[in-house]
Design an enzyme around this catalytic site. Sequence first.
Site, PDB file in Angstrom:
ATOM      1  CD  GLN A 115      -3.234   0.449   0.448  1.00 46.41           C
ATOM      2  OE1 GLN A 115      -3.631  -0.693   0.622  1.00 46.41           O
ATOM      3  NE2 GLN A 115      -3.820   1.284  -0.391  1.00 46.41           N
ATOM      4  CE  LYS A 130      -5.706  -3.993   3.075  1.00 48.74           C
ATOM      5  NZ  LYS A 130      -6.068  -3.505   1.728  1.00 48.74           N
ATOM      6  CG  ASP A 170      -8.860  -5.599   1.477  1.00 47.81           C
ATOM      7  OD1 ASP A 170      -8.330  -5.071   0.500  1.00 47.81           O
ATOM      8  OD2 ASP A 170      -8.648  -6.788   1.783  1.00 47.81           O
ATOM      9  CB  THR A 213     -10.833  -1.169  -6.817  1.00 50.15           C
ATOM     10  OG1 THR A 213     -10.843  -0.382  -5.633  1.00 50.15           O
ATOM     11  CG2 THR A 213      -9.574  -2.016  -6.864  1.00 50.15           C
ATOM     12  CB  SER A 383      -9.868   6.049  -0.605  1.00 48.85           C
ATOM     13  OG  SER A 383     -10.762   4.983  -0.418  1.00 48.85           O
TER      14      SER A 383
HETATM   15  P1  NDP Z   1     -14.816  -8.711  -1.547  1.00 46.40           P
HETATM   16  O1  NDP Z   1     -14.900  -9.225  -0.165  1.00 46.40           O
HETATM   17  O2  NDP Z   1     -15.848  -7.764  -2.026  1.00 46.40           O
HETATM   18  O3  NDP Z   1     -14.749  -9.932  -2.586  1.00 46.40           O
HETATM   19  C1  NDP Z   1     -13.749 -10.893  -2.512  1.00 46.40           C
HETATM   20  C2  NDP Z   1     -14.032 -11.935  -3.579  1.00 46.40           C
HETATM   21  O4  NDP Z   1     -12.930 -12.824  -3.643  1.00 46.40           O
HETATM   22  C3  NDP Z   1     -15.250 -12.788  -3.274  1.00 46.40           C
HETATM   23  O5  NDP Z   1     -15.832 -13.225  -4.473  1.00 46.40           O
HETATM   24  C4  NDP Z   1     -14.632 -13.959  -2.510  1.00 46.40           C
HETATM   25  O6  NDP Z   1     -15.411 -15.160  -2.569  1.00 46.40           O
HETATM   26  C5  NDP Z   1     -13.341 -14.137  -3.254  1.00 46.40           C
HETATM   27  N1  NDP Z   1     -12.331 -14.712  -2.366  1.00 46.40           N
HETATM   28  C6  NDP Z   1     -11.865 -14.168  -1.208  1.00 46.40           C
HETATM   29  N2  NDP Z   1     -10.966 -15.007  -0.645  1.00 46.40           N
HETATM   30  C7  NDP Z   1     -10.858 -16.061  -1.465  1.00 46.40           C
HETATM   31  C8  NDP Z   1     -10.092 -17.251  -1.452  1.00 46.40           C
HETATM   32  N3  NDP Z   1      -9.219 -17.495  -0.452  1.00 46.40           N
HETATM   33  N4  NDP Z   1     -10.225 -18.123  -2.478  1.00 46.40           N
HETATM   34  C9  NDP Z   1     -11.110 -17.877  -3.491  1.00 46.40           C
HETATM   35  N5  NDP Z   1     -11.861 -16.780  -3.561  1.00 46.40           N
HETATM   36  C10 NDP Z   1     -11.734 -15.875  -2.562  1.00 46.40           C
HETATM   37  O7  NDP Z   1     -13.348  -8.054  -1.649  1.00 46.40           O
HETATM   38  P2  NDP Z   1     -12.818  -6.980  -2.686  1.00 46.40           P
HETATM   39  O8  NDP Z   1     -13.433  -7.205  -4.011  1.00 46.40           O
HETATM   40  O9  NDP Z   1     -12.900  -5.653  -2.049  1.00 46.40           O
HETATM   41  O10 NDP Z   1     -11.251  -7.347  -2.738  1.00 46.40           O
HETATM   42  C11 NDP Z   1     -10.738  -8.309  -3.634  1.00 46.40           C
HETATM   43  C12 NDP Z   1      -9.246  -8.098  -3.799  1.00 46.40           C
HETATM   44  O11 NDP Z   1      -8.986  -6.759  -4.266  1.00 46.40           O
HETATM   45  C13 NDP Z   1      -8.412  -8.228  -2.515  1.00 46.40           C
HETATM   46  O12 NDP Z   1      -7.148  -8.735  -2.828  1.00 46.40           O
HETATM   47  C14 NDP Z   1      -8.264  -6.779  -2.056  1.00 46.40           C
HETATM   48  O13 NDP Z   1      -7.139  -6.587  -1.219  1.00 46.40           O
HETATM   49  C15 NDP Z   1      -8.080  -6.089  -3.402  1.00 46.40           C
HETATM   50  N6  NDP Z   1      -8.359  -4.659  -3.417  1.00 46.40           N
HETATM   51  C16 NDP Z   1      -9.579  -4.171  -3.048  1.00 46.40           C
HETATM   52  C17 NDP Z   1      -9.827  -2.825  -3.091  1.00 46.40           C
HETATM   53  C18 NDP Z   1     -11.174  -2.260  -2.824  1.00 46.40           C
HETATM   54  O14 NDP Z   1     -11.363  -1.054  -3.080  1.00 46.40           O
HETATM   55  N7  NDP Z   1     -12.144  -3.024  -2.350  1.00 46.40           N
HETATM   56  C19 NDP Z   1      -8.757  -1.866  -3.463  1.00 46.40           C
HETATM   57  C20 NDP Z   1      -7.542  -2.490  -3.931  1.00 46.40           C
HETATM   58  C21 NDP Z   1      -7.364  -3.836  -3.855  1.00 46.40           C
HETATM   59  P3  NDP Z   1     -16.290 -15.589  -1.288  1.00 46.40           P
HETATM   60  O15 NDP Z   1     -17.355 -14.561  -1.190  1.00 46.40           O
HETATM   61  O16 NDP Z   1     -16.742 -16.952  -1.592  1.00 46.40           O
HETATM   62  O17 NDP Z   1     -15.320 -15.520  -0.102  1.00 46.40           O
END
Ligand code: NDP
Length: 451
Positions: A115, A130, A170, A213, A383
């Site tokens: 980050q 974080k 996140d 994002t 943000s």
């Molecule tokens: P969400 O919680 O909205 O969604 C996460 C998604 O990933 C869900 O579909 C989830 O499935 C899946 N997932 C999570 N863990 C696993 C796993 N171990 N194996 C398989 N699938 C998994 O999170 P975000 O969309 O906000 O974040 C997703 C990624 O983007 C992360 O790496 C985060 O750090 C990164 N990110 C997010 C930002 C943001 O603005 N939100 C900014 C920059 C980066 P299920 O529901 O089944 O767990």
Amino acid sequence: MSKNTKTEVEKFMRGLVKRNPGEIEFHQAVREVTESLMPLILDNPQYRKAQILERMTEPDRIIIFRVTWEDDEGNFRANRAWRVQFNNSIGPYKGGLRFHPSVTLSILKFLGFEQTFKNSLTGLPMGGGKGGSNFNPKGKSDHEVMRFCYSMMTELHRHIGEDTDIPAGDIGVGAREISFLFGQYKRMKNRFTGILTGKGLSFGGSSGRREATGYGCVYFCENMFKHRGESIEGKRCLISGSGNVAIYSIEKALEMGAKVLTFSDSSGFIYDPDGINQDKLAFLKDLKEVRRGRAHEYADKFKNAEFHAGKRPWNVPADIAFPCATQNEISKEEAETLIKNGIQAVSEGANMPTVLEGAHAFVNAKILFGPAKAANAGGVAVSGLEQSQNALRLSWDHREVDDRLKDIMRSIHAKCVEHGSDDDNFVNYVKGANIAGFIKVADAMLAYGAV
Ligand code: NDP
């Protein structure tokens, strides 16, 4: 990499591993950055003398605390929570909160370290941080999530502030969680101020933050194609995840004329050979954002789509991959399969979704590889814009925020090209992002002296 550089990288990594035993995700993130930075550091004695890399890999502070809450049956439950305040050399700490059972200090340190570079790349005055908890919101009632969030903020409020540290969402922390956390802060402090971003639009949130994002990740990819005179229009895309980042990557990719073939969640992935269209996306949004349902329900509804339980989408032939779920979701073998199947670009929506050997494979194959700290920086950038609007007590409309997001993604791309271009015009975006992100933070640290 020259032999001397390699020796120095290994020497540095031995020290880091010794100081941070067992933190494998943190080691991975630091190694990737160190491989890019070592030649620059060896050429610039001022960075070496001031031990900049050693200092940048040590968080300013880590706060660890217990969060006790009561479930719907009246049982007391306890989780562990952390806030890693990594580096505030160029602005207050800024970075999301993650609620997931897999959260450990190592994961949060890798995320906080990344980050710091990402926030620097945006050009906005934001340091890196974080936080999160091993609390699992999945299967919990709204009331349970609310009680957890209230309890978490009861400790966290001591450590954050609009000029100190501004958390956001996140994995597992979306609009619902941010609202509960903000409500508790406001009640405890009797202050209405921008201490969290990703807030609801009626209480200080920014238009376009929810989409930022995912949209930003697609804009970054489009910039990579544009740089070589092409576009993402008509390209076949693989997207993993179905959370915030995945859904808005799908939305923007469709808007720009690409064909999206897959999405996933932790139960498996969906392959839709006809492509996801606007109606199907509306179904997916309702499934994930409102009903909190599972991926297979898409295949129950759209009969041509296939659900592959327990699998990831990387075997499907396509032109672009947007990994948008979680860390290390593309293995070395999967990276090789993507390359063998002719992938042209990978734009990382998730943080560190590709294992280190996979990232090496993408760079060696000279595909367009947009690493997370550049490709997914749009979220934290908006943000930052939310913080500015809160400070000004103004709100900008969607168009204004989206235009600024596009500009920021263009400028991040340009910085990667400036610092990552090789002699044969190949852009190593990993190197470019690491060097550009580093220089601003390192120079601020040099200016402060022994701080
Ligand atoms: P969400 O919680 O909205 O969604 C996460 C998604 O990933 C869900 O579909 C989830 O499935 C899946 N997932 C999570 N863990 C696993 C796993 N171990 N194996 C398989 N699938 C998994 O999170 P975000 O969309 O906000 O974040 C997703 C990624 O983007 C992360 O790496 C985060 O750090 C990164 N990110 C997010 C930002 C943001 O603005 N939100 C900014 C920059 C980066 P299920 O529901 O089944 O767990």
